[in-house]
Design an enzyme around this catalytic site. Structure first.
Site, PDB file in Angstrom:
ATOM      1  N   THR A  96       0.852  -1.194   0.000  1.00  0.00           N
ATOM      2  CA  THR A  96       0.000   0.000   0.000  1.00  0.00           C
ATOM      3  C   THR A  96       0.885   1.241   0.000  1.00  0.00           C
ATOM      4  OG1 THR A  96      -1.975   0.993   0.997  1.00  0.00           O
ATOM      5  CG2 THR A  96      -0.333   0.133   2.519  1.00  0.00           C
ATOM      6  N   ASN A  97       0.330   2.400   0.304  1.00  0.00           N
ATOM      7  CA  ASN A  97       1.108   3.646   0.297  1.00  0.00           C
ATOM      8  C   ASN A  97       0.668   4.543   1.452  1.00  0.00           C
ATOM      9  OD1 ASN A  97      -1.159   5.395  -0.673  1.00  0.00           O
ATOM     10  ND2 ASN A  97      -1.002   4.039  -2.442  1.00  0.00           N
ATOM     11  N   ASP A  98       1.258   5.727   1.533  1.00  0.00           N
ATOM     12  CA  ASP A  98       1.063   6.609   2.686  1.00  0.00           C
ATOM     13  C   ASP A  98      -0.237   7.405   2.691  1.00  0.00           C
ATOM     14  OD1 ASP A  98       3.240   6.372   4.472  1.00  0.00           O
ATOM     15  OD2 ASP A  98       4.539   7.268   2.949  1.00  0.00           O
ATOM     16  N   SER A  99      -1.096   7.239   1.696  1.00  0.00           N
ATOM     17  CA  SER A  99      -2.308   8.067   1.629  1.00  0.00           C
ATOM     18  C   SER A  99      -3.179   7.893   2.875  1.00  0.00           C
ATOM     19  CB  SER A  99      -3.122   7.690   0.390  1.00  0.00           C
ATOM     20  OG  SER A  99      -4.337   8.408   0.392  1.00  0.00           O
TER      21      SER A  99
END
Ligand code: CTP
Ligand code: CA
Length: 226
Positions: free
Chosen positions: A33-36
Site C-alpha cells: 500500500t502507500n502513505d495516503s
C-alpha cells in the site's frame, strides 16, 4: 446570487470522489500500500456535500474519519476501485480522483501464506490499469479532475498527466514540501488546465483547498455552459 445559492453552488450535481490508498494483496496476511490517509479526498467529499452536491465517495485504505452523511463505498485493490468507478461514471457530472492508486500489483497473489526460506525473495509485480486514463478515454459530459503527486518538476509532470489522461483540471502537489502531501491536515497545491496554471494556492487546510477547488470547478463548468 443570494446567500442561499452561494451556499448551494453544486445543487443537483452528482459528484464522485475517490480517496485513500489501494491495497494490493501478496498473500492472505500481507499487502502493498502507500502513505495516503484519505484526508484530501474526504475533505473534497464533505465540502461538495456542503455545497449541495449528491456525493458518492469511493475509498480505499484510509486513516482519517469518514465524513458524516456521505455515501461511502469501500474498495481494496486498484482493480476493485476501477470497477466501482467505471460502473458509476456515466451517471456523474463531476469526478475527482484524489485516491493514491497503486501502479503495480503482485503478478501472482498467493492463496496461502508465503513461507520464508533461506534465500532472498524477489517479488514480481505487474502494472494495474490507470483508472483516470480509462475515464479520460470514456469522458462525455463529465468534468474530470485528477491529482498529481510529485517530488520534482511538478509543472512538467502535472501537465503531462493532464494531457495523457484527458482531464479538465489537474491538482498538483509537491509531496516533498513541508505542509503538503499525504498525511497532514494541510496542503499546497497548484491547479492546471490545458492552458496552464489556473490557481496556485498558498498553504491551506485540506478543507479550504477542497472548497476553493470545488468553487473553481463550478466556475469553469458554468463558463463552459453546463
Ligand atoms: N491514477 C489512477 N489509476 C492508477 C494510477 C493513478 O486513476 N492506476 C490517478 C490518481 O488517482 C491521480 C492521477 O492518476 O488522480 C495521478 O496519479 P500519480 O500517481 O500522480 O501519477 P501516475 O500517472 O501514476 O504517474 P507516476 O506515479 O509514475 O508519477
Ligand atoms: Ca502513480
Amino acid at each position: 446570487g443570494s446567500w442561499f445559492s452561494r451556499g448551494a453552488k453544486l445543487k443537483g450535481k452528482r459528484v464522485l470522489v475517490t480517496a485513500g490508498g489501494t491495497m494490493e494483496r501478496l498473500d492472505p496476511v500481507r499487502f502493498l500500500t502507500n502513505d495516503s490517509s484519505g484526508k484530501m479526498g474526504f475533505a473534497i467529499a464533505e465540502a461538495a456535500q456542503l455545497m449541495g452536491a449528491d456525493v458518492t465517495l469511493i475509498a480505499g485504505r484510509t486513516t482519517a474519519a469518514v465524513p458524516s452523511g456521505v455515501n461511502v463505498i469501500r474498495v481494496e485493490s486498484a482493480q476493485e476501485m476501477l470497477e466501482a468507478v467505471t460502473g458509476r461514471f456515466a451517471d456523474m457530472d463531476i469526478v475527482i480522483k484524489a485516491a493514491a492508486v497503486a501502479d503495480y500489483r503482485a503478478a501472482q497473489i498467493s492463496g496461502q501464506k508465503l513461507k520464508k526460506t533461506g534465500e532472498k525473495l524477489v517479488l514480481e509485480l505487474e502494472r494495474t490499469v490507470d483508472i483516470l486514463e480509462t475515464l479520460g478515454q470514456r469522458k462525455q459530459h463529465q468534468f474530470l479532475v485528477g491529482f498529481a503527486a510529485e517530488t520534482d518538476q511538478v509543472e512538467r509532470y502535472a501537465m503531462d498527466k493532464l494531457r495523457r489522461k484527458n482531464c479538465d483540471l489537474i491538482v498538483a502537489n509537491d509531496v516533498a514540501k513541508d505542509g503538503a502531501g499525504f498525511n497532514g491536515d494541510t496542503n499546497i497545491v497548484q491547479v492546471y488546465s490545458s492552458e496552464g496554471l489556473v490557481d496556485s494556492m498558498p498553504l491551506l487546510s485540506k478543507r479550504e483547498v477542497a472548497t476553493r477547488l470545488l468553487e473553481l470547478i463550478e466556475a469553469r463548468m458554468n463558463a463552459a455552459g453546463g
